[in-house]
Design an enzyme around this catalytic site. Structure first.
Site, PDB file in Angstrom:
ATOM      1  CG  HIS A 101      60.302  42.310  37.486  1.00  0.00           C
ATOM      2  ND1 HIS A 101      59.694  41.573  36.403  1.00  0.00           N
ATOM      3  CD2 HIS A 101      59.534  41.899  38.508  1.00  0.00           C
ATOM      4  CE1 HIS A 101      58.690  40.725  36.717  1.00  0.00           C
ATOM      5  NE2 HIS A 101      58.643  40.863  38.067  1.00  0.00           N
ATOM      6  NE  ARG A 107      35.714  46.757  32.384  1.00  0.00           N
ATOM      7  CZ  ARG A 107      36.624  47.795  33.275  1.00  0.00           C
ATOM      8  NH1 ARG A 107      36.312  48.330  34.356  1.00  0.00           N
ATOM      9  NH2 ARG A 107      37.383  48.180  32.290  1.00  0.00           N
ATOM     10  CG  HIS A 121      42.418  47.245  32.982  1.00  0.00           C
ATOM     11  ND1 HIS A 121      41.245  47.139  33.451  1.00  0.00           N
ATOM     12  CD2 HIS A 121      42.883  48.025  33.883  1.00  0.00           C
ATOM     13  CE1 HIS A 121      40.840  47.844  34.302  1.00  0.00           C
ATOM     14  NE2 HIS A 121      41.828  48.411  34.657  1.00  0.00           N
ATOM     15  CD  GLU A 125      40.039  54.040  34.717  1.00  0.00           C
ATOM     16  OE1 GLU A 125      41.249  54.305  35.234  1.00  0.00           O
ATOM     17  OE2 GLU A 125      39.253  53.848  35.697  1.00  0.00           O
ATOM     18  CG  ASN A 150      35.934  52.901  34.765  1.00  0.00           C
ATOM     19  OD1 ASN A 150      34.744  51.917  34.358  1.00  0.00           O
ATOM     20  ND2 ASN A 150      36.980  52.337  34.546  1.00  0.00           N
ATOM     21  CE1 TYR A 183      36.523  53.344  41.694  1.00  0.00           C
ATOM     22  CE2 TYR A 183      36.904  54.410  39.539  1.00  0.00           C
ATOM     23  CZ  TYR A 183      36.859  53.134  40.699  1.00  0.00           C
ATOM     24  OH  TYR A 183      37.069  51.907  39.958  1.00  0.00           O
ATOM     25  CD  GLU A 187      37.489  50.426  36.888  1.00  0.00           C
ATOM     26  OE1 GLU A 187      37.836  51.160  37.620  1.00  0.00           O
ATOM     27  OE2 GLU A 187      38.120  49.953  36.096  1.00  0.00           O
TER      28      GLU A 187
END
Ligand SMILES: *[C@@H]1O[C@H](CO)[C@@H](O)[C@H](O)[C@H]1NC(C)=O
Ligand SMILES: *[C@@H]1O[C@H](CO)[C@@H](O)[C@H](O)[C@H]1NC(C)=O
Ligand SMILES: *[C@@H]1O[C@H](CO)[C@@H](O)[C@H](O)[C@H]1NC(C)=O
Ligand SMILES: *[C@@H]1O[C@H](CO)[C@@H](O)[C@H](O)[C@H]1NC(C)=O
Length: 510
Positions: free
Chosen positions: A69, A107, A152, A198, A338, A340, A408
């Site tokens: 915003h 999750r 989170h 994280e 997590n 990647y 993740e």
């Protein structure tokens, strides 16, 4: 072509072959051994990314709402979490999709400002509680295990206005009130909890170098202070669970850690040391305290030494009291990752002491060879074998007797490719094959896998320019229509058969 170039260059300059050193690891072979029967298959999500309803039914602004915003230019035009996937109004739709996909677990995170609009326990928003109670009850009625993240990234803006994670006399008691409330209200139904998602991003991105909300910048200091407060809040929450809830609720509590995997760029012992240091500064920053009760020695020594060179009277890395160390040590019931991508790590000589930064404290050069498979995101190359090395490293450094949950993993594209079997489907297949090898060939106790994500969502400051969903979401229709991509079909097959290919062998007896 590439091989020939490399053979030639080996003769002259081994260094330039650094990408090719790893080419034999990029295999398309897929394991045909079934995953263990009790392997926990699921999807992961986060409140801000899917819920919408940013001010519905008494919810206050989170730090992400505040950015959307007040700094709309930080997001692609109009692409924020105000409505997102409208999951706040679509519980039944999403439960049906999860059920259809056959997953055993979901999750998701609870939005702190939805249940405690002031951030504190003085004002409980029963309508917010009701939303989560409904979600949890419906998941359970469909035999889907809820795995709940308490934070989170979306804490109430009012908490941030008083210093957020940098204010220890605020964030620790406020988080403990919040965690206690969640266990009181939901702890009979929810058996899997994580306190923070994280923290490396919450603290590094949020308070040090910038990149996630509240996007404050104080390099080489803010991240360490935030992490110190966050870790102490985690340990004290874990203690509360032990003392007040564990006996009757019998759940598991942990925190969700993330890192890329850092592989030594060469056999040079300096590169091997550099990779280990980088892994410890990333994963170890949080794993070491919760497993052993303190930061990795290499972090304590290097940050103290560089602070001294900067003429500071004390280390920029705060230290734990003996009591705090005792609270932290063992404050987890399962390990998390997590995952990647993977990067190569090279030794980097220390810079002269200048302005503080986590980067200079770590002092490791990282890169990805040009010929590794790209995604839409610059840091994110597809490196399936890194998944296997990463969980082996976690086991070797932190043990796996409590199990390692992949909290993740997922593939980045623009979100609009419906025929994504060869990209996203293949990504999960190859990463999972490496995890399967880690389980059966390396004996690592990996207990489950949460794909990110069920559906396209708001990827923070990237809006929906980047996405990872197995379902497409039409963000321009009021219905936010969800449509399955090919990857949804593949993942459904995997989770319902425990098998990555057409036909699997039974796992060896354990
Ligand atoms: C930190 O939190 C305390 C307790 O809520 C508050 O009194 C104080 O003003 C906060 N400090 C800052 C710098 O906002
Ligand atoms: C630290 O102090 C020494 C001695 O006063 C000075 O030579 C040096 O430049 C200072 N270093 C930094 C990084 O300020
Ligand atoms: C969609 O994914 C397929 C692989 O499944 C790939 O071949 C194709 O190039 C992708 N399409 C786009 C537009 O990226
Ligand atoms: C699994 O793979 C092995 C090795 O390639 C092969 O011998 C075996 O027949 C395969 N099993 C099935 C059920 O396809």
């Amino acid at each position: 072509m590439l091989v020939a170039t490399c053979v030639l260059s080996i003769i002259f300059l081994l260094e330039s072959c650094s990408g090719d050193r790893f080419s034999h690891l990029f295999s398309e072979d897929v394991s045909n051994i079934s995953f263990p029967d009790d392997f926990l298959w699921g999807y992961a999500s986060a409140a801000y990314q899917v819920e919408g309803g940013w001010d519905a039914d008494g919810k206050s602004e989170s730090v992400w709402d505040y950015d959307a915003h007040n700094h709309p230019d930080w997001f692609p035009e109009g692409q924020n979490g105000d409505v997102a996937c409208d999951a706040y109004h679509k519980t039944d739709v999403d439960i049906a999709l999860l059920k259809y996909q056959g997953v055993k677990a979901y999750r998701f995170s609870i939005a702190w400002p939805r249940v405690l609009p002031t951030g504190r326990i003085d004002d409980i928003n029963e309508k917010g509680i009701q939303y989560y109670q409904d979600l949890i009850s419906k998941l359970k009625a469909n035999n889907i295990e809820p795995i709940v993240t308490m934070h989170h990234w979306d804490h109430p803006r009012v908490i941030e206005e008083q210093g957020g994670f940098l204010n220890e006399s605020l964030i620790i008691p406020a988080f403990l009130e919040y965690a206690t409330l969640l266990w009181e209200r939901f702890g009979d139904d929810v058996k899997w909890w994580t306190t923070f998602n994280e923290p490396k991003q919450t603290c590094g991105g949020g308070y040090d170098y910038g990149s996630v909300s509240p996007n404050r910048q104080d390099p080489g200091r803010g991240g360490y202070i935030c992490a110190h407060n966050l870790l102490r809040a985690h340990a004290k929450a874990y203690k509360i669970y032990n003392e007040q809830f564990r006996a009757k609720q019998n759940g598991k509590v942990s925190l969700v850690m993330d890192t890329s995997w850092y592989e030594p760029a060469s056999d040079d012992p300096k590169d091997i040391e550099a990779a280990q240091r980088k892994n410890l500064f990333n994963y170890g920053w949080f794993a070491h305290p919760v497993v052993y009760g303190d930061y990795p020695e290499v972090m304590r020594e290097r940050i103290a030494e560089r602070s001294r060179l900067q003429n500071l009277s004390e280390s920029r890395l705060p230290s734990f009291t003996e009591e705090e160390k005792a609270e932290l040590k063992g404050s987890y019931d399962f390990l998390t990752i997590n995952m990647y991508s993977t990067e190569l790590a090279k030794w980097r000589d220390d810079e002269p002491a200048g302005e503080p930064s986590i980067y200079d404290d770590t002092s490791v050069t990282t890169y990805q060879p040009d010929d590794w498979e790209k995604t839409i995101t610059s840091w994110f190359k597809v490196v399936p074998w890194g998944a296997r090395r990463e969980v082996v490293w976690i086991r070797d450094n932190y043990g796996d007797d409590k199990g390692i949950l992949v909290t993740e993993n997922g593939y980045h594209d623009d979100g609009n490719n419906m025929t994504d079997l060869g990209t996203r489907g293949r990504y999960h297949k190859l990463y999972l094959s490496n995890i399967n090898d880690a389980i059966y060939k390396d004996g690592v106790n990996v207990i489950g896998y949460m794909a990110w994500s069920l559906m396209n969502d708001v990827e923070w400051y990237s809006g929906w320019q980047i996405n990872l969903g197995h379902y497409h979401v039409d963000f321009y229709s009021d219905e936010r229509t969800r449509t399955p991509k090919e990857s949804a079909g593949y993942y459904r097959k995997v989770v319902t058969t425990n098998c990555l290919v057409d036909d699997c062998e039974a796992p060896p007896k354990r």
